[in-house]
Design an enzyme around this catalytic site. Structure first.
Site, PDB file in Angstrom:
ATOM      1  N   SER A 265       3.040  39.143  61.173  1.00 36.16           N
ATOM      2  CA  SER A 265       4.240  39.566  60.452  1.00 36.16           C
ATOM      3  C   SER A 265       4.202  39.016  59.036  1.00 36.16           C
ATOM      4  O   SER A 265       3.256  38.323  58.660  1.00 36.16           O
ATOM      5  CB  SER A 265       5.478  39.056  61.174  1.00 36.16           C
ATOM      6  N   LYS A 266       5.238  39.303  58.287  1.00 35.98           N
ATOM      7  CA  LYS A 266       5.298  38.833  56.896  1.00 35.98           C
ATOM      8  C   LYS A 266       5.122  37.317  56.841  1.00 35.98           C
ATOM      9  O   LYS A 266       4.625  36.771  55.867  1.00 35.98           O
ATOM     10  CB  LYS A 266       6.645  39.196  56.251  1.00 35.98           C
ATOM     11  N   ARG A 267       5.560  36.674  57.906  1.00 35.55           N
ATOM     12  CA  ARG A 267       5.429  35.228  57.979  1.00 35.55           C
ATOM     13  C   ARG A 267       3.998  34.752  57.730  1.00 35.55           C
ATOM     14  O   ARG A 267       3.762  33.657  57.251  1.00 35.55           O
ATOM     15  CB  ARG A 267       5.857  34.752  59.372  1.00 35.55           C
ATOM     16  N   HIS A 268       3.049  35.579  58.115  1.00 39.85           N
ATOM     17  CA  HIS A 268       1.650  35.187  57.997  1.00 39.85           C
ATOM     18  C   HIS A 268       1.074  35.506  56.627  1.00 39.85           C
ATOM     19  O   HIS A 268      -0.139  35.440  56.431  1.00 39.85           O
ATOM     20  CB  HIS A 268       0.828  35.891  59.071  1.00 39.85           C
ATOM     21  N   GLY A 269       1.940  35.853  55.685  1.00 42.30           N
ATOM     22  CA  GLY A 269       1.446  36.191  54.357  1.00 42.30           C
ATOM     23  C   GLY A 269       1.369  37.690  54.188  1.00 42.30           C
ATOM     24  O   GLY A 269       2.131  38.424  54.812  1.00 42.30           O
TER      25      GLY A 269
END
Length: 505
Positions: A265-269
């Site tokens: 997800s966006k969390r991972h960059g």
RNA sequence: GGCGCUAUCGUCUAGGGGUUAGGACGUGAGAUUCUCAAUCUUAAAACACGGGUUCGAUUCCCGUUAGCGCUACCA
């Protein structure tokens, strides 16, 4: 299979956000499968969620797909304004009347029914089922209401949803990557087809329903999508059966995970296609990487493929069912690989935006010089947006920082360094014209002879004085770039200026 | 809770009843170089666990565990 109708697959994103790598891989596999089998690939926009769907996302998605090198035989946004095709419309928001017609058919055939249950009642059922450790499925309470009750409810204006009446038998389907998948009848309840609407106005059909109607009507033979749809599939199979439609083949692609093994997800960059593009990844690298994420060549060894090569060798049977962790290191490797292969002019065009402000200052044509700069620093980057940092030694010389850098300080403190620098500076001061590699080489030999200092002790101080760093590209290439660059109006300091600043003369 | 999917080096994967379990990324070492990057050589590194089936299981079956997904009148 050969005698059957043409293979047709589709990519059906909802335009509610940026296309991320997971969706892109789904699109890619669909495209590859179609191209490999001589079938057709179509794009359908799932915009039934009016609140979240936006036109700009649809435009972005089309652009992203094209950037990756994918094209489609039907659907919106085809290359060169080609017609959308004969199975349209290709936006679900434009197909509402089609769904309504099919719902009416199901209702009149007794294959679907009106469900007057309230959300509260449904919720209570679910709670009870959970408490009793049973599957949380709809009880079917409204399945066999008599016509008098239905009439009464209707005239009373009770809202209703439309549910499909599922036959009591196991629902199974064939999955090209997982084999047979079967769901017991007691775990699949009558699905909602159409949401309830107040009064007599038509309700809005739900995703599972419209996707099935569309796939069937558009002649989709193979449904290739993410494995988060596996649990939806039995309901969809039931819908195909209710209409008497042929159930397609399925291929459920595994989830793409982040390094922490959680769904990417966006969390991972960066995960959107657009962001990879902005970072300076080449589309062929991303495509190659995505192809490898869940699929492997038959020889078990080949790692690099062009889109065309993939289209020749790709097969769904070789797609792996297990989830895959997205590995930026490997993507970087592939990107470096394709940077090496790429046409220099193309790279220059792609790299330019990252230097746009610098280059805008040029008082003389910088193209040739820029091209040489790129050949020097390109091997040192994973993706193009790292270029400016690698060019800092040329663009952003700062004597103060060069001296102050803690990595440089000990090297400069050495007595040998001071000697070398003094010798070098005196030569620069008396030299006329640019410091060419030949001149430089001559000086270094002289200094070596005069001081007896060689190797690192000889080169490091000079490198620091000239570039601010004790590591970097070869002087042979670097010096001309500095000297010529200093005359282009780009704000680049010449060797003389650097030495003057560094030695404080 | 229920249902489903998944399980080979750190990661992506090949393989498949008897193999030195192969490749790639990354990592380590070496070569080269003033240095870095690149390049070349090289090394370490895996069949989740427990039961079966079998002469023999990493491979087939069952279970356990773990991870993930779905469990909506979201898509």
């Amino acid at each position: 299979m050969t005698a059957e109708k043409k293979i047709r697959v589709r990519f059906a994103p909802s335009p509610t956000g940026m296309v991320h790598v997971g969706n892109a891989r789904t699109a890619l596999y669909n495209w590859l499968f179609a191209r490999r089998t001589g079938g057709e690939f179509l794009l359908r926009i799932e915009d039934t969620d009016l609140e979240r769907s936006e036109a700009r996302y649809e435009a972005q998605l089309i652009e992203d797909l094209h950037w990756l090198g994918l094209d489609w035989d039907e659907g919106p946004g085809r290359l060169n304004g080609a017609p959308e095709g004969d199975f349209g419309p290709y936006r679900q928001s434009e197909r509402l009347d089609i769904y309504a017609k099919h719902t009416a058919q199901l209702l009149s055939e007794g294959k679907a029914y009106r469900c007057f249950c309230t959300p509260e009642e449904l919720e209570a059922e679910r709670k009870l089922a959970a408490a009793e450790h049973r599957p949380q499925v709809y009880s079917g309470r409204c399945r066999n209401l008599n016509s008098a009750t239905i009439e009464a409810n209707l005239t009373a204006g009770k809202p209703f949803a439309v549910r499909l009446k599922i036959e009591d038998h196991p629902l199974r389907f064939h999955d090209l990557v997982r084999g047979e998948v079967e769901f017991a009848p007691e775990t699949v309840s009558d699905p909602i087809l159409v949401r309830s609407a107040s009064g007599t106005s038509a309700g809005v059909p739900v995703y599972n329903y419209v996707v099935t109607v569309d796939d069937a009507l558009m002649g989709i033979t193979h449904v290739i999508r993410g494995d988060d749809h596996i649990s939806n599939t039995p309901k969809q199979v039931a819908i195909y059966e209710a209409f008497g439609w042929k159930v397609p083949e399925f291929a459920h692609l595994s989830t793409i995970l982040g390094a922490d093994r959680e769904r990417l997800s966006k969390r991972h960059g960066a995960t959107s296609i657009a962001s990879f593009r902005e970072m300076g990844y080449l589309p062929e690298a991303l495509v190659n990487y995505l192809a490898l994420l869940g699929w492997g060549a038959e020889d078990g060894k080949t790692e690099t493929f062009t889109l065309d090569e993939l289209a020749r060798v790709f097969s769904l049977e070789r797609v792996t069912p297990s989830p895959a962790v997205f590995d930026f290191d490997k993507l970087n490797w592939l990107n470096r690989h394709y940077i090496k292969l790429a046409d220099p002019q193309r790279l220059a065009a792609l790299a330019q935006p990252y230097f746009i402000e610098r280059l805008a200052r040029a008082t003389a044509p910088p193209e040739g010089w820029f091209a040489r700069l790129l050949t020097l620093i390109l091997p040192a980057v994973d993706h193009l947006d790292q270029l400016p940092a690698k060019a800092a030694a040329i663009f952003d010389y700062n004597a103060e920082e060069a001296r102050a850098n803690p990595e440089n300080a000990p090297l400069l403190a050495a007595e040998s360094a001071q000697k070398v620098l003094a010798e070098f500076a005196s030569r620069v001061r008396t030299h006329l014209g640019p410091v060419t590699p030949e001149v430089f080489k001559g000086w270094m030999n002289e200094i070596k002879a005069a001081t007896g200092i060689k190797g690192k002790e000889l080169f490091h101080p000079v490198r620091i004085a000239l570039t601010g760093a004790h590591s970097g590209p070869e002087f042979d290439k670097l010096l001309p770039l500095i000297e010529e660059g200093s005359s282009l109006g780009l704000g680049i300091l010449s060797v003389r200026q650097r030495i003057e600043q560094f030695t404080g003369v």
